[in-house]
Design an enzyme around this catalytic site. Sequence first.
Site, PDB file in Angstrom:
ATOM      1  N   LYS A  45      -7.672 117.284  46.469  1.00 51.23           N
ATOM      2  CA  LYS A  45      -8.590 116.146  46.392  1.00 51.23           C
ATOM      3  C   LYS A  45      -8.594 115.659  44.950  1.00 51.23           C
ATOM      4  O   LYS A  45      -9.245 116.247  44.090  1.00 51.23           O
ATOM      5  CB  LYS A  45      -9.990 116.568  46.838  1.00 51.23           C
ATOM      6  CG  LYS A  45     -10.947 115.413  46.955  1.00 51.23           C
ATOM      7  CD  LYS A  45     -12.235 115.871  47.606  1.00 51.23           C
ATOM      8  CE  LYS A  45     -13.234 114.749  47.750  1.00 51.23           C
ATOM      9  NZ  LYS A  45     -13.516 114.006  46.533  1.00 51.23           N
TER      10      LYS A  45
ATOM     11  N   TYR B  71      -2.246 107.969  52.428  1.00 52.88           N
ATOM     12  CA  TYR B  71      -2.520 107.349  53.734  1.00 52.88           C
ATOM     13  C   TYR B  71      -1.640 106.127  53.899  1.00 52.88           C
ATOM     14  O   TYR B  71      -1.436 105.362  52.959  1.00 52.88           O
ATOM     15  CB  TYR B  71      -3.992 106.962  53.798  1.00 52.88           C
ATOM     16  CG  TYR B  71      -4.383 106.024  54.929  1.00 52.88           C
ATOM     17  CD1 TYR B  71      -4.807 106.537  56.157  1.00 52.88           C
ATOM     18  CD2 TYR B  71      -4.342 104.641  54.761  1.00 52.88           C
ATOM     19  CE1 TYR B  71      -5.181 105.684  57.188  1.00 52.88           C
ATOM     20  CE2 TYR B  71      -4.720 103.779  55.789  1.00 52.88           C
ATOM     21  CZ  TYR B  71      -5.142 104.304  57.001  1.00 52.88           C
ATOM     22  OH  TYR B  71      -5.513 103.463  58.012  1.00 52.88           O
TER      23      TYR B  71
ATOM     24  N   LYS C 237     -15.483 120.839  48.694  1.00 55.73           N
ATOM     25  CA  LYS C 237     -15.759 120.605  47.274  1.00 55.73           C
ATOM     26  C   LYS C 237     -15.819 121.921  46.513  1.00 55.73           C
ATOM     27  O   LYS C 237     -16.508 122.851  46.935  1.00 55.73           O
ATOM     28  CB  LYS C 237     -17.105 119.887  47.131  1.00 55.73           C
ATOM     29  CG  LYS C 237     -17.176 118.546  47.859  1.00 55.73           C
ATOM     30  CD  LYS C 237     -16.693 117.427  47.002  1.00 55.73           C
ATOM     31  CE  LYS C 237     -17.832 116.921  46.161  1.00 55.73           C
ATOM     32  NZ  LYS C 237     -17.494 115.680  45.483  1.00 55.73           N
TER      33      LYS C 237
ATOM     34  N   CYS D 244     -49.168 107.690  20.329  1.00 59.61           N
ATOM     35  CA  CYS D 244     -48.125 108.596  19.806  1.00 59.61           C
ATOM     36  C   CYS D 244     -46.836 107.801  19.601  1.00 59.61           C
ATOM     37  O   CYS D 244     -46.364 107.120  20.524  1.00 59.61           O
ATOM     38  CB  CYS D 244     -47.902 109.734  20.799  1.00 59.61           C
ATOM     39  SG  CYS D 244     -46.436 110.712  20.429  1.00 59.61           S
TER      40      CYS D 244
END
Length: 670
Positions: free
Chosen positions: A113, A225, A316, A433
């Site tokens: 991948k 593909y 993954k 602040c």
Amino acid sequence: MSIEDQVLSLRKILRDHNYRYYVLGESSITDTEYDVMLGELEDLEKANPIYFDSESPTQRVGGELSSGFETVEHAVPMLSLANSYSEDDLLGFEQRIQRNLPDVDVDYVTELKFDGIAIALIYEHGRFIRGVTRGNGVEGDDITANLRTIRSIPLKANQCPQLPLSFEVRGEIYMPKSEFEKLNKRQATEEKKMFANPRNAAAGSLKLLDSREAARRPLTFSAYYLRTIETLDAGPAIKNQLDSLQILRDLGFPVSRHAVLCHSMREVLDFCSAWEAGREELPYEIDGVVIKVNDLAQQSALGATAKSPRWAMAFKFKAKQASTTILDIHLQVGRTGSITPVASLEPVFLAGSTISRATLHNEDEIQRKDIRIGDAVFIEKGGDVIPKIVKVIEERRPLNSIPFQMPTMCPVCKTSVSRIEGEVALRCENLACPAQVHGRILHFAARGAMDIDGLGEAIVRQLLDQHLIEDLGDLYKLKEEELAVLDRLGERSAENLVAAIKESGSKSLDRLIFGLGIRHVGAGASVVLADSFQSIDALSAASYEELEPLDGIGPVMAYSILHFFAREQNREVLEKLACAGVKMTQIRTLNTGGVFSGKTVVVTGSLDRFTRDGARDAVMKEGGKVSASVSKKTDFVLVGANPGSKYDKAMKLGVTILDEHTFIKWIEKT
Ligand code: IVH
């Protein structure tokens, strides 16, 4: 040799070399030899323009400058893949396939991948005519000019009766690791933006509007593909994914050599673990493995869900980790006064960049993990760029180490801090602040709020330090001569900044509400509030009973809004803004004939052609109401890429989903 023959012969040699170098990964001539021949060809073409050919290797240098990318619809949507993270997930994937295809033997192809950007390339009669990004899956950007500069993408495919004539190829554009490092060095010397990782560098390069600049980016392609559009005779018989990969190679595309046919899920799992362990040896980044059912007939029998095919799955890898040391723990005060501990780390290289800071989130997180200054720790980068600390390596803890104590005083203004019940963050309650004022101004000027171009961190810091402003209410009275003396701001920029501030004063009411930085009130809720109250005056006078029932508001936001307007300092800021002429009302123009008139729409995910604000404006222009959250009262949910829980909720409640494409069609109708 005639000039024409010389031109043709040089082109052939250069093309063959490109193919060998970029597709097969072999080197036949040296870079210098290549450059000399390319130069010769360039000279010949320049002197003899009748031999111009848009597919000549000289045409890879770019040249086209575009003002934006055209949107193109994909003939077949580009789906994304479902993710898996464990052996169990993959066994579940196998079981679902077995359930759908009982008593059938299924083979899988496992591929690396690539961690890059998916694109689609269209070839007509063997010629590369268009390249498009994935976009939202339905339509993407036409980035042909940039893709033509990538030498591993053939401008002309190999042709013979056994190969398709017109076809679509999909694959990944990526930047090899070594090239990424070189590019980042070059960006640094040219004082340009550095990239966090090769994937971001590839994405940024593809979206460059100047293709000449894109040509300088070392991008490459890997195809996975193929869809045949037209063939000569009967064309090739493509029965499975392995055939597709071979035909892609025959057509002249680079295809990874690491794809493997697996006859069982055991073999798939072995492939995944082998590459998870071996990923570092590759010259490019991979973030997992893609598993595909090999047989194309089985693929179509399995079909797809709305988001992803049932015949493929991404596995993954776990995020990459590195070990380093915590040098110090700093405390950051945010615009709402929340105090966040941040670790300074001994710089360490991880997944494409050097890390020297990590957020520690809050006191609970520090205590739970017992994180101390001096500790050796493991850090990891998740899907995003911000690293986090996974755990302390206790064996390496220094003997004199002491637990980290959060402060009792704000590290910036030294007033005492409080911890509100039910909340994890420590908070500085002092509205004056300096850290809070600084943060509030930056938020006010940010893109989603008043969008004041040029009002960045360094400028705001100087404005406050030199007492040119006390709070954001003073921005609108700034004069050019005051700004021009600031560091890094010339006369011209000062002029632009004053103009940008002035212009922001007429932004829509919801942006102003969002820009005020009321706790818990996000951009979506601001739209609802602007729509319901039509002015800051009405909003500031609203009661809990009026606020709480509003769509997407609820008790927490209602109390926060009341609390905000009850504070004297906030009222003073609003008074200053009103005096400076900032627009504090909204006139509702009801478009009863609009496509969304009387309808409530929620927007989620990232859209391609609209910012979220833009989409909301379009809905309102069409007479619709925009809501921040999905409920039974919602009529439509406009869904972009990577939608969150709003999408799931819409599906659960059966709310009509609109994709961007349909949305555009609807609004274009009127
Ligand atoms: S196949 C319908 N194969 O991963 C199948 N994708 O998470 C479409 N990717 O969008 C994708 N390497 O950008 C496939 N060998 C590979 C891939 C791959 C990387 C990317 C691609 C896709 C994403 C899905």
